[in-house]
Write an enzyme that holds these catalytic residues in place. Structure first.
Site, mmCIF file in Angstrom:
data_model
loop_
_atom_site.group_PDB
_atom_site.id
_atom_site.type_symbol
_atom_site.label_atom_id
_atom_site.label_comp_id
_atom_site.label_asym_id
_atom_site.label_seq_id
_atom_site.Cartn_x
_atom_site.Cartn_y
_atom_site.Cartn_z
ATOM 1 N N LYS A 1 64.484 78.010 -17.016
ATOM 2 C CA LYS A 1 63.332 77.593 -17.810
ATOM 3 C C LYS A 1 63.374 78.220 -19.198
ATOM 4 C CE LYS A 1 59.549 77.259 -15.366
ATOM 5 N NZ LYS A 1 58.494 77.899 -14.552
ATOM 6 N N ARG B 1 55.226 82.845 -16.749
ATOM 7 C CA ARG B 1 55.905 81.860 -15.899
ATOM 8 C C ARG B 1 57.228 82.402 -15.400
ATOM 9 N NH1 ARG B 1 56.572 76.977 -20.007
ATOM 10 N NH2 ARG B 1 56.847 75.776 -18.079
ATOM 11 N N GLY C 1 58.358 75.107 -7.165
ATOM 12 C CA GLY C 1 57.187 75.643 -6.488
ATOM 13 C C GLY C 1 57.378 76.995 -5.855
ATOM 14 N N MET D 1 58.290 80.050 -7.226
ATOM 15 C CA MET D 1 57.861 81.257 -7.914
ATOM 16 C C MET D 1 56.484 81.006 -8.526
ATOM 17 S SD MET D 1 60.662 82.804 -7.203
ATOM 18 C CE MET D 1 60.753 84.235 -8.251
ATOM 19 N N ARG E 1 64.787 70.394 -18.073
ATOM 20 C CA ARG E 1 66.003 70.834 -17.382
ATOM 21 C C ARG E 1 66.768 69.587 -16.979
ATOM 22 N NH1 ARG E 1 62.440 72.561 -12.259
ATOM 23 N NH2 ARG E 1 61.712 70.463 -11.914
ATOM 24 N N HIS F 1 55.494 67.718 -5.131
ATOM 25 C CA HIS F 1 56.278 68.755 -4.451
ATOM 26 C C HIS F 1 57.165 68.158 -3.373
ATOM 27 C CE1 HIS F 1 56.872 71.853 -1.309
ATOM 28 N NE2 HIS F 1 57.086 72.632 -2.352
ATOM 29 N N SER G 1 100.056 74.967 9.523
ATOM 30 C CA SER G 1 98.754 74.338 9.390
ATOM 31 C C SER G 1 97.724 75.366 9.833
ATOM 32 C CB SER G 1 98.680 73.088 10.261
ATOM 33 O OG SER G 1 97.390 72.529 10.153
ATOM 34 N N CYS H 1 93.746 72.383 9.106
ATOM 35 C CA CYS H 1 93.238 71.339 9.990
ATOM 36 C C CYS H 1 91.996 71.770 10.757
ATOM 37 C CB CYS H 1 94.325 70.880 10.960
ATOM 38 S SG CYS H 1 94.860 72.187 12.071
ATOM 39 N N TYR I 1 97.814 70.085 1.608
ATOM 40 C CA TYR I 1 96.834 69.086 2.050
ATOM 41 C C TYR I 1 95.710 69.729 2.854
ATOM 42 C CZ TYR I 1 98.986 69.363 6.696
ATOM 43 O OH TYR I 1 99.441 69.804 7.906
HETATM 44 P P1 ADP Z 1 56.832 75.509 -12.334
HETATM 45 O O1 ADP Z 1 58.106 76.278 -12.408
HETATM 46 O O2 ADP Z 1 56.173 75.579 -11.027
HETATM 47 O O3 ADP Z 1 56.991 74.133 -12.897
HETATM 48 P P2 ADP Z 1 55.698 76.260 -14.859
HETATM 49 O O4 ADP Z 1 55.946 77.616 -15.389
HETATM 50 O O5 ADP Z 1 56.493 75.188 -15.449
HETATM 51 O O6 ADP Z 1 55.824 76.296 -13.286
HETATM 52 O O7 ADP Z 1 54.171 75.982 -15.041
HETATM 53 C C1 ADP Z 1 53.574 74.896 -14.424
HETATM 54 C C2 ADP Z 1 52.783 74.102 -15.420
HETATM 55 O O8 ADP Z 1 51.861 74.941 -16.087
HETATM 56 C C3 ADP Z 1 53.593 73.497 -16.521
HETATM 57 O O9 ADP Z 1 54.131 72.280 -16.151
HETATM 58 C C4 ADP Z 1 52.560 73.290 -17.586
HETATM 59 O O10 ADP Z 1 51.872 72.082 -17.353
HETATM 60 C C5 ADP Z 1 51.648 74.448 -17.370
HETATM 61 N N1 ADP Z 1 51.920 75.474 -18.377
HETATM 62 C C6 ADP Z 1 52.790 76.491 -18.313
HETATM 63 N N2 ADP Z 1 52.777 77.203 -19.441
HETATM 64 C C7 ADP Z 1 51.866 76.611 -20.267
HETATM 65 C C8 ADP Z 1 51.415 76.857 -21.577
HETATM 66 N N3 ADP Z 1 51.885 77.876 -22.297
HETATM 67 N N4 ADP Z 1 50.485 76.032 -22.080
HETATM 68 C C9 ADP Z 1 50.025 75.009 -21.352
HETATM 69 N N5 ADP Z 1 50.400 74.718 -20.114
HETATM 70 C C10 ADP Z 1 51.332 75.510 -19.559
HETATM 71 MG MG MG Z 2 57.436 73.637 -14.558
#
Ligand code: ADP
Ligand code: MG
Ligand code: MG
Length: 881
Positions: free
Chosen positions: A22, A91, A100, A102, A333, A449, A764, A832, A852
């Site tokens: 990220k 984050r 989902g 972390m 990503r 999710h 083999s 094998c 092989y």
């Molecule tokens: P995940 O890894 O679970 O996607 P994120 O760190 O991307 O978690 O955060 C989830 C959501 O929180 C993001 O998709 C975004 O919508 C919101 N978010 C995160 N940081 C900010 C920020 N600085 N301002 C506004 N929204 C944020």
């Molecule tokens: Mg995210």
């Protein structure tokens, strides 16, 4: 002192190890000039230190303060400034995306004072400010303080009292803040931390600690992500999608992750923040509608998506927020995709000139190809469709409906096929999703999710089947027309079309398999993509791919799948069925004459078996392994036989009595380590000779036949020598040329490979036995007994029977390959064991210079692809995508 903190402007996409995916991509987008809210990243290095020492590394807090001060300067407001606060999100972000897994906390910096300052910033928007504040307490309480999320959800539901979330007003949220604070106090015995710096510090630690949360560990194990990477932490200035209908938040893909087709794929939610889109609080709108709401923002978003795709040269997924008409990018990503989309996208990108074919081959994996070979539902089957949801992750899944992950795990443990049915899934459902054949949800889109995780796992998923009323409490769902499906009722779900059927729908072969079989519709887009990639993989690979096949039918299929020979033709099944009688005669033979008679009866049968296989292979090499298992495996069961003899008493058959004695005599404590393989050949005169004669005669009778005779379980060159001499003599007499070689499956054979190569023309590697004997694992016993414990303890990340253990077993293979070739430079080397069809093991075989790999017919395409990928130095790690 190491640098622990990087500003977004300092990083780039190639620093994922250090900055996490990220963070690295936020930095990349920042440097591309895209609108990313400013921020900075705490490195995975800091996380690893924290997890090792249990404390934040020295100097980190100071470095964070410095970067925070710079951020405050840039934004013109300070964290905790009461009249004009800077808010940030904290984050997580590891090297590999872990959906989902972390924790993320938004709106850090709010307290009873700064909430007023925030309202002022937003032109007096009290509702927005209090909504943001209650969100902070809720997320912080849940993720940092480990308070049961239901307590907050419940309080919100109670407050709503049937109203939609948009109906709530400032006063409602203000009241909710008080309720939430009470919950925090009651659960932790302390007040919600009002100091923004403390909020941030606690959140950072919680992100670090969440690396070792049980569900994160489970996900890593499933995805084979190393346990010691750690996560980075992103501190990002907040932008707000929840300050009115001109604001919102959304997620999108640059192409359809299901089909690969270009177009607009995403979900948008007005007046919402963060997770609201995926959490399904309200129904999202398709991204296309944003064009109507705010054309300027929409156009800018489309431009950015195109720029990202051209820059990353791949499908990207993004998260964005609109704050009062201004677009902000919050994440991108290289996106997860279905197996079919991976192939389609790879060739689409080639056609667009963004990547070349070499790279296209590295963009798909053997695991994805294997998925495309799964069967699907029969088109003309009689079905009762009860509803259609979204086709989130393809495949055909049939199983009993279950409504909780616990139940899914429980029933799957009893060998039942189950479909996990939920309103929506959350990270706690991971174990249930793993256990289930497929996942069905009634809410959430293709970015929910359930959809994201199922696609990552290659599990069939239908999501957002909104017509279903799912009651997890009553363990049943209701479909239109009053159809009720209760726990245990069988349903079938089609992840490719989104259809949900009552009962079991029959399944048929996939179009990709039909293509390999030579009966496919070659106009099919997917088939064409597979064809182009496979052709290039074949052209690129150095390894040959052979098949493990014991009969003409398997041999023929293997050839259609692209096998270049047979690497393992087992001969033991040729002693089963109605031939058992002859084996019994052999075992009971009281004189050389009787023994020879038994062998003479077996010989023509064996010859016929071999003839068929040589015919099917039309001049391709066929490696035939002489009989390997202990003879008692062909005799009746001891207990059954003794009961039979005992019941018959005086009348007992004489042969039965003698058989019983033989079974008793041949009984072994450790059959795997007993009288088998070459040992049988040395102990029972004429047995191997009979087999070699049958091979020689069959080869002589089929023009062009290429036999390779393989002696199993050799540990010493002396064992091999006498068997080899006898075989050579028989071959010479028959005027047939054939290689004589050995399996390397006993550690001593690997360690004395230099000597063994004196007598062997090929090796083999029988890595099943080699793994058993190297680890001292009795495979049939240990897997069920304690492998789950070993996986849990991290003794190995994946069973060594599934993926070749490079450090131990692999070392023996390396030694044997090197020393064998020192003795005999043209020594042919193959594998094998079942590892021959495992992606990571194929790469290993390429690296150690084998000639092989040989695997079961269905794995051949996977092995071909992975051999091509290995030659193109593509990574094997599933977690890399
Ligand atoms: P995940 O890894 O679970 O996607 P994120 O760190 O991307 O978690 O955060 C989830 C959501 O929180 C993001 O998709 C975004 O919508 C919101 N978010 C995160 N940081 C900010 C920020 N600085 N301002 C506004 N929204 C944020
Ligand atoms: Mg995210
Ligand atoms: Mg073996």
């Amino acid at each position: 002192m190491p640098k622990y903190v990087y500003d977004f402007t300092e990083g780039n996409k190639d620093l994922k190890d250090l900055l996490g995916g990220k963070g690295a991509n936020l930095a990349e987008m920042t440097n591309l000039g895209l609108p990313v809210p400013p921020g900075f990243i705490i490195t995975t290095d800091a996380c690893r230190r924290f997890l090792e020492d249990g404390a934040l590394p020295e100097g980190l807090e100071e470095e964070v303060s410095r970067h925070l001060a710079a951020l405050e300067g840039q934004m013109g407001r300070r964290l905790g400034q009461a009249d004009d606060p800077l808010l940030v999100s904290v984050r997580s972000g590891a090297k590999f995306s872990m959906p989902g897994m972390m924790e993320t906390v938004l709106n850090i910096g709010l307290n009873d004072e700064s909430v007023h300052g925030l309202a002022k910033q937003a032109g007096g928007n009290e509702r927005f400010a209090w909504d943001s504040y209650r969100r902070l307490i809720q997320m912080f309480g849940k993720t940092v303080q480990n308070i049961d999320a239901e307590l907050f959800d419940h309080a919100l539901e109670e407050l709503k009292d049937g109203r939609g979330d948009l109906d709530l007003e400032a006063a409602d949220f203000r009241q909710l803040v008080e309720t939430y604070k009470d919950i925090v106090r009651a659960q932790t015995g302390q007040d919600f931390p009002a100091d923004p710096h403390q909020q941030m510090r606690m959140a950072v630690k919680a992100v670090f600690e969440s690396w070792n949360a049980p569900r994160a560990i489970l996900y890593r194990r499933q995805e084979r992500i190393p346990a010691d990477l750690g996560t980075a932490v992103n501190i990002c200035s907040m932008v707000f999608g929840n300050c009115g209908m001109d604001s919102g938040t959304g997620v999108a893909f640059t192409r359809d992750p299901g089909s690969g087709h270009q177009g607009v794929y995403g979900d948008y939610l007005q007046n919402a923040q963060g997770e609201d889109v995926v959490a399904g609080i309200r129904n999202t709108m398709p991204l296309q509608e944003l064009e109507r709401i705010d054309k300027t923002v929409y156009d800018e978003l489309m431009q950015i998506m195109e720029k990202l795709e051209n820059h990353y040269r791949d499908l990207c997924d993004i998260e964005f927020t609109v704050e009062r008409g201004k677009l902000w990018m919050l994440q991108t990503r290289v996106g997860k995709r279905t197996a079919g989309a991976a192939f389609r996208i790879a060739v689409q990108l080639v056609d667009q000139g963004l990547i070349d074919l070499d790279e296209a081959v590295t963009r798909v994996t053997g695991a994805q190809l294997a998925q495309l070979m799964f069967p699907r539902f029969a088109k003309d089957a009689e079905t009762t469709k009860i509803t259609t949801g979204m086709n989130a992750s393809p495949g055909a899944a049939v199983g009993k409906a279950v409504f909780s992950s616990e139940r899914a795990v429980e029933l799957a443990g009893q060998g039942e096929a189950v479909i996990l049915v939920r309103n929506e899934t959350n990270p706690d459902d991971l174990s249930g999703m793993i256990a289930a054949q497929g996942v069905l949800t009634s809410r959430g889109g293709k970015t929910s999710h359930a959809a994201v995780v199922a696609r990552g796992m290659g599990k069939t998923c239908v999501c957002g089947a909104e017509e279903l009323e799912v009651s997890t409490k009553e363990r049943r769902f209701t479909a239109p027309g009053g159809v009720v499906v209760s726990e245990g009722d069988v349903i079938s779900i089609d992840g490719s079309s989104g259809a949900v059927y009552l009962g079991e729908v029959p399944v048929v072969a996939s179009p990709v398999v039909e293509y390999f079989e030579g009966e496919g519709d070659t106009g099919d887009e997917l088939v064409q993509a597979v064809h182009r990639i496979m052709s290039h993989a074949d052209a690129s690979r150095r390894l040959d791919v052979r098949a493990n096949a014991d009969n003409a039918e398997d041999a023929a299929r293997a050839r259609r799948f692209g096998a270049q020979g047979i690497g393992l033709c087992r001969t033991e099944h040729m002693f089963l069925g109605d031939r058992r009688q002859l084996v019994e005669d052999l075992v009971l033979a009281a004189s050389p004459q009787e023994r020879e008679a038994a062998l003479a009866a077996l010989e023509p049968l064996q010859k016929a078996d071999f003839t068929e296989i040589f015919q099917a292979m039309e001049g391709l090499p066929v490696t035939i392994r002489l009989i390997d298992p202990p003879l008692h495996e062909f005799l009746p069961d001891y207990t059954e036989l003794s009961v039979k003899v005992a019941l018959a008493g005086e009348q007992a058959d004489d042969k039965d009595r003698r058989l019983l004695a033989a079974v008793k005599r041949l009984h072994e404590q450790n059959p795997m380590l007993g009288l088998r393989g070459v040992r049988l050949g040395l102990v029972i005169p004429g047995l191997f000779a009979m087999q070699v004669r049958a091979i020689a005669e069959a080869a002589g009778a089929v023009p062009g036949a290429r036999a390779e005779i393989m002696i199993p379980l050799v540990a010493a060159v002396q064992e091999l020598e006498s068997v080899r001499d006898e075989a050579r003599a028989i071959l010479a007499e028959a005027g047939v040329e054939a290689l004589v070689g050995t399996m390397i499956e006993v550690p001593r054979a690997a360690l004395t490979a230099g000597q063994i190569a004196e007598a062997a023309e090929f090796f083999s590697f029988g890595t099943n036995d080699l793994t058993q004997m190297t680890w001292g694992f009795s495979r049939d016993d240990v897997e069920a007994a304690f492998f789950s414990k070993y996986l849990e303890l991290g003794v190995f990340g994946v069973s060594p029977f599934e993926s070749l253990d490079r450090d131990g077993v692999g070392r023996l293979v390396r030694i044997a390959a090197e020393e064998g070739r020192k003795t005999r430079p043209d020594l042919k080397l193959g594998i094998c064991g079942e590892h021959g069809g495992d992606p990571d093991s194929v790469h290993f075989c390429h690296q150690v210079g084998l000639d092989y790999v040989s695997c079961s017919p269905f794995r051949i395409p996977v092995a071909r692809l992975e051999a091509g990928r290995a030659a193109l130095a593509a990574p094997t790690d599933s977690g890399t995508r």
